[in-house]
Design a protein around this motif. Structure first.
Motif, PDB file in Angstrom:
ATOM      1  N   SER A  24     -37.652 -89.401 -33.778  1.00 16.91           N
ATOM      2  CA  SER A  24     -36.283 -89.069 -33.423  1.00 16.91           C
ATOM      3  C   SER A  24     -35.637 -90.070 -32.481  1.00 16.91           C
ATOM      4  O   SER A  24     -34.432 -90.036 -32.277  1.00 16.91           O
ATOM      5  CB  SER A  24     -36.228 -87.678 -32.782  1.00 16.91           C
ATOM      6  OG  SER A  24     -36.651 -86.708 -33.706  1.00 16.91           O
TER       7      SER A  24
ATOM      8  N   PHE B  70     -34.114 -90.918 -22.100  1.00 17.16           N
ATOM      9  CA  PHE B  70     -35.417 -90.456 -22.577  1.00 17.16           C
ATOM     10  C   PHE B  70     -36.511 -91.455 -22.231  1.00 17.16           C
ATOM     11  O   PHE B  70     -37.566 -91.091 -21.705  1.00 17.16           O
ATOM     12  CB  PHE B  70     -35.361 -90.215 -24.082  1.00 17.16           C
ATOM     13  CG  PHE B  70     -36.648 -89.708 -24.660  1.00 17.16           C
ATOM     14  CD1 PHE B  70     -36.950 -88.360 -24.621  1.00 17.16           C
ATOM     15  CD2 PHE B  70     -37.565 -90.571 -25.227  1.00 17.16           C
ATOM     16  CE1 PHE B  70     -38.141 -87.876 -25.136  1.00 17.16           C
ATOM     17  CE2 PHE B  70     -38.759 -90.109 -25.756  1.00 17.16           C
ATOM     18  CZ  PHE B  70     -39.039 -88.751 -25.707  1.00 17.16           C
TER      19      PHE B  70
ATOM     20  N   GLU C  61     -39.341 -85.445 -29.938  1.00 16.44           N
ATOM     21  CA  GLU C  61     -38.557 -86.676 -29.938  1.00 16.44           C
ATOM     22  C   GLU C  61     -39.422 -87.912 -30.176  1.00 16.44           C
ATOM     23  O   GLU C  61     -38.937 -88.926 -30.661  1.00 16.44           O
ATOM     24  CB  GLU C  61     -37.805 -86.833 -28.613  1.00 16.44           C
ATOM     25  CG  GLU C  61     -36.897 -85.676 -28.265  1.00 16.44           C
ATOM     26  CD  GLU C  61     -35.754 -85.485 -29.251  1.00 16.44           C
ATOM     27  OE1 GLU C  61     -35.361 -86.455 -29.925  1.00 16.44           O
ATOM     28  OE2 GLU C  61     -35.265 -84.345 -29.368  1.00 16.44           O
TER      29      GLU C  61
ATOM     30  N   ARG D 156     -31.226 -92.203 -25.565  1.00 14.64           N
ATOM     31  CA  ARG D 156     -32.466 -92.969 -25.713  1.00 14.64           C
ATOM     32  C   ARG D 156     -32.853 -93.641 -24.398  1.00 14.64           C
ATOM     33  O   ARG D 156     -34.014 -93.619 -23.996  1.00 14.64           O
ATOM     34  CB  ARG D 156     -32.319 -94.013 -26.830  1.00 14.64           C
ATOM     35  CG  ARG D 156     -33.604 -94.738 -27.148  1.00 14.64           C
ATOM     36  CD  ARG D 156     -33.514 -95.647 -28.362  1.00 14.64           C
ATOM     37  NE  ARG D 156     -32.298 -96.423 -28.464  1.00 14.64           N
ATOM     38  CZ  ARG D 156     -31.306 -96.199 -29.337  1.00 14.64           C
ATOM     39  NH1 ARG D 156     -31.411 -95.216 -30.209  1.00 14.64           N
ATOM     40  NH2 ARG D 156     -30.230 -96.953 -29.351  1.00 14.64           N
TER      41      ARG D 156
ATOM     42  N   MET E  81     -31.243 -91.155 -31.719  1.00 16.86           N
ATOM     43  CA  MET E  81     -30.586 -90.821 -30.450  1.00 16.86           C
ATOM     44  C   MET E  81     -29.440 -91.787 -30.166  1.00 16.86           C
ATOM     45  O   MET E  81     -29.462 -92.932 -30.603  1.00 16.86           O
ATOM     46  CB  MET E  81     -31.573 -90.915 -29.285  1.00 16.86           C
ATOM     47  CG  MET E  81     -32.637 -89.886 -29.245  1.00 16.86           C
ATOM     48  SD  MET E  81     -33.654 -90.166 -27.750  1.00 16.86           S
ATOM     49  CE  MET E  81     -34.822 -88.864 -27.912  1.00 16.86           C
TER      50      MET E  81
ATOM     51  N   ARG F  58     -40.031 -83.055 -25.574  1.00 16.32           N
ATOM     52  CA  ARG F  58     -40.454 -84.461 -25.637  1.00 16.32           C
ATOM     53  C   ARG F  58     -41.300 -84.775 -26.863  1.00 16.32           C
ATOM     54  O   ARG F  58     -41.062 -85.761 -27.552  1.00 16.32           O
ATOM     55  CB  ARG F  58     -41.220 -84.843 -24.375  1.00 16.32           C
ATOM     56  CG  ARG F  58     -41.803 -86.257 -24.453  1.00 16.32           C
ATOM     57  CD  ARG F  58     -42.562 -86.646 -23.235  1.00 16.32           C
ATOM     58  NE  ARG F  58     -41.635 -87.018 -22.199  1.00 16.32           N
ATOM     59  CZ  ARG F  58     -41.980 -87.194 -20.931  1.00 16.32           C
ATOM     60  NH1 ARG F  58     -43.213 -87.014 -20.554  1.00 16.32           N
ATOM     61  NH2 ARG F  58     -41.080 -87.531 -20.045  1.00 16.32           N
TER      62      ARG F  58
END
Length: 159
Positions: free
Chosen positions: A30, A42, A26, A39, A34, A23
């Motif tokens: 990032s 996430f 990201e 995304r 995605m 995590r």
């Protein structure tokens, strides 16, 4: 600063909120790379954790290293937890660790107070909106926070 190898409580929080799925990697840019599906997944998981984490646990993460602070700041931003605004402003100015500053900025941007007359003498970075320039573009990592209204929680499920 708390250190995970010396602090079992911090280590447990790192395992729960910081390292699952990488995590913290990201969160620092990032997201833009995605796929829409990744995304969405996430951000849904981030939102769930942002609602679940307690203020005490956030405080512990904010006392850790850069990975913990970066993750904690995003969790604060996702849940619009304004009670951490002053502290994150102080942490941004103190610049104690690398890599977490962008997350502090995202959090401060999302939790900004309603518009007020020009602030002539701010007491801290967290209490006054800075003037915006129309001639420069924000860096890529800041664009998502700027384009998202501050009153819209990231944690709100899509309708």
């Amino acid at each position: 600063m708390r250190r995970a190898h010396e602090d079992p409580e911090l280590l447990a929080l790192i395992r729960r909120y910081v390292t699952p799925g990488g995590r913290y990697l990201e969160l620092d840019g990032s997201l833009m790379g995605m796929t829409e599906h990744d995304r969405t997944t996430f951000l849904r998981e981030l939102g769930e954790d942002a609602r679940a984490i307690t203020p005490h646990e956030l405080t512990i993460l904010l006392e850790g290293g850069w990975r913990e602070r970066l993750t904690a700041a995003w969790l604060v931003a996702a849940a619009l937890r304004t009670e951490f605004r002053e502290r994150l402003g102080e942490m941004l100015l103190a610049s104690e660790v690398c890599f977490a500053g962008s997350a502090y900025c995202v959090t401060l941007a999302r939790s900004r107070p309603p518009p007020t007359p020009t602030c002539r003498r701010p007491t801290s970075i967290a209490t006054c909106d800075a003037p915006t320039s129309t001639t420069t573009s924000p860096p890529p990592w800041a664009r998502s926070s700027i384009s998202t209204p501050s009153s819209t929680p990231i944690t709100r499920p899509d309708s």
